[in-house]
Design a protein around this motif. Structure first.
Motif, PDB file in Angstrom:
ATOM      1  N   TRP A  50      57.371  11.568  42.919  1.00 40.90           N
ATOM      2  CA  TRP A  50      57.180  10.833  41.466  1.00 40.90           C
ATOM      3  C   TRP A  50      55.855  10.251  41.375  1.00 40.90           C
ATOM      4  CZ3 TRP A  50      59.904   5.795  39.836  1.00 40.90           C
ATOM      5  CH2 TRP A  50      59.834   5.513  38.421  1.00 40.90           C
ATOM      6  N   LEU A  51      55.272   9.630  42.215  1.00 36.74           N
ATOM      7  CA  LEU A  51      54.060   8.800  41.934  1.00 36.74           C
ATOM      8  C   LEU A  51      52.935  10.003  41.960  1.00 36.74           C
ATOM      9  CD1 LEU A  51      52.499   6.265  41.903  1.00 36.74           C
ATOM     10  CD2 LEU A  51      52.025   6.605  44.538  1.00 36.74           C
ATOM     11  N   THR A 108      55.178  18.390  44.384  1.00 36.71           N
ATOM     12  CA  THR A 108      56.275  18.782  45.330  1.00 36.71           C
ATOM     13  C   THR A 108      55.984  18.073  46.801  1.00 36.71           C
ATOM     14  OG1 THR A 108      56.887  20.640  43.917  1.00 36.71           O
ATOM     15  CG2 THR A 108      57.608  20.621  46.246  1.00 36.71           C
ATOM     16  N   LEU A 109      56.729  17.551  47.370  1.00 36.88           N
ATOM     17  CA  LEU A 109      56.382  17.243  48.848  1.00 36.88           C
ATOM     18  C   LEU A 109      57.479  18.000  49.667  1.00 36.88           C
ATOM     19  CD1 LEU A 109      55.905  13.362  48.554  1.00 36.88           C
ATOM     20  CD2 LEU A 109      54.223  15.210  48.547  1.00 36.88           C
ATOM     21  N   PRO A 154      59.256  17.474  41.540  1.00 33.52           N
ATOM     22  CA  PRO A 154      59.410  16.482  40.258  1.00 33.52           C
ATOM     23  C   PRO A 154      60.030  17.463  39.212  1.00 33.52           C
ATOM     24  CG  PRO A 154      57.195  16.877  40.972  1.00 33.52           C
ATOM     25  CD  PRO A 154      57.969  17.357  41.902  1.00 33.52           C
ATOM     26  N   LEU A 155      60.857  16.768  38.176  1.00 33.38           N
ATOM     27  CA  LEU A 155      61.141  17.521  36.974  1.00 33.38           C
ATOM     28  C   LEU A 155      60.544  17.009  36.050  1.00 33.38           C
ATOM     29  CD1 LEU A 155      63.769  19.068  35.889  1.00 33.38           C
ATOM     30  CD2 LEU A 155      65.152  16.776  36.257  1.00 33.38           C
ATOM     31  N   MET A 173      60.689  13.315  34.442  1.00 33.62           N
ATOM     32  CA  MET A 173      61.878  12.716  34.047  1.00 33.62           C
ATOM     33  C   MET A 173      62.755  12.413  35.206  1.00 33.62           C
ATOM     34  SD  MET A 173      64.147  15.979  32.347  1.00 33.62           S
ATOM     35  CE  MET A 173      65.544  15.429  32.788  1.00 33.62           C
ATOM     36  N   GLY A 174      62.360  12.965  36.572  1.00 31.52           N
ATOM     37  CA  GLY A 174      63.323  13.017  37.598  1.00 31.52           C
ATOM     38  C   GLY A 174      62.762  13.642  38.784  1.00 31.52           C
ATOM     39  N   VAL A 175      63.446  13.881  39.864  1.00 35.75           N
ATOM     40  CA  VAL A 175      63.238  14.608  41.150  1.00 35.75           C
ATOM     41  C   VAL A 175      64.584  15.437  41.467  1.00 35.75           C
ATOM     42  CG1 VAL A 175      61.203  13.172  41.615  1.00 35.75           C
ATOM     43  CG2 VAL A 175      63.214  12.910  42.721  1.00 35.75           C
TER      44      VAL A 175
END
Length: 157
Positions: free
Chosen positions: A88-89, A93-94, A119-120, A127-129
């Motif tokens: 998110w930060l 993608t991780l 991430p979304l 807005m989310g993940v």
């Protein structure tokens, strides 16, 4: 709307290529975000058999647990904390081949060995993940990243 999920047993890419049109069918005509996220998680869990897959949604200054498949999970994650909060930060993608080696990893389950978090985005804002965990080390790779990023782009609300 599709009523049955057709499971493909080919290569990882072939599995995603077969799954994406089915996801489009599930999402078509449905405007409820939670319903769509729930169906995506169920389809991914059925197709790949991952240990855990689900969504965390941004609410105020935290990621809050959304629809998921798998054992109970952490309910809230702060920005920058763990793999989800870091994704998110960083707005990226991780892929984590060994979660125990990820600084600050949040261990919701000791059975989780590797993880991918995507991430979304909605209108250029996160807005989310989408989070997927495997009980195997190094389960996720660039193929997963490519297709899971495509899948998150199917989500609108």
């Amino acid at each position: 709307m599709a009523e049955d999920l057709m499971i493909n047993k080919g290569s990882k890419a072939e599995q995603y290529e077969a799954l994406i049109p089915q996801l489009k069918g599930l999402l078509e005509g449905e405007t409820d975000l939670i319903a769509n996220l729930a169906n995506i998680t169920a389809a991914l869990k059925e197709q790949f058999g991952w240990f855990w897959v689900g969504f965390y949604l941004v609410k105020n200054d935290q990621l809050v647990l959304g629809p998921f498949q798998g054992p109970v999970a952490c309910t809230r994650i702060s920005r920058g904390r763990g793999v989800c909060g870091s994704s998110w930060l960083q707005a990226a993608t991780l892929i984590v081949p060994d979660v125990e080696k990820f600084p600050g990893h949040i261990a919701c389950s000791s059975l989780s060995k590797s993880e991918i978090v995507v991430p979304l985005f909605w209108q250029e804002k996160i807005m989310g993940v989408l989070d997927a965990d495997s009980s195997e080390y190094a389960e996720f790779d660039e193929t997963d990243q490519h297709y899971l990023e495509r899948i998150t782009r199917l989500i609108t609300y």
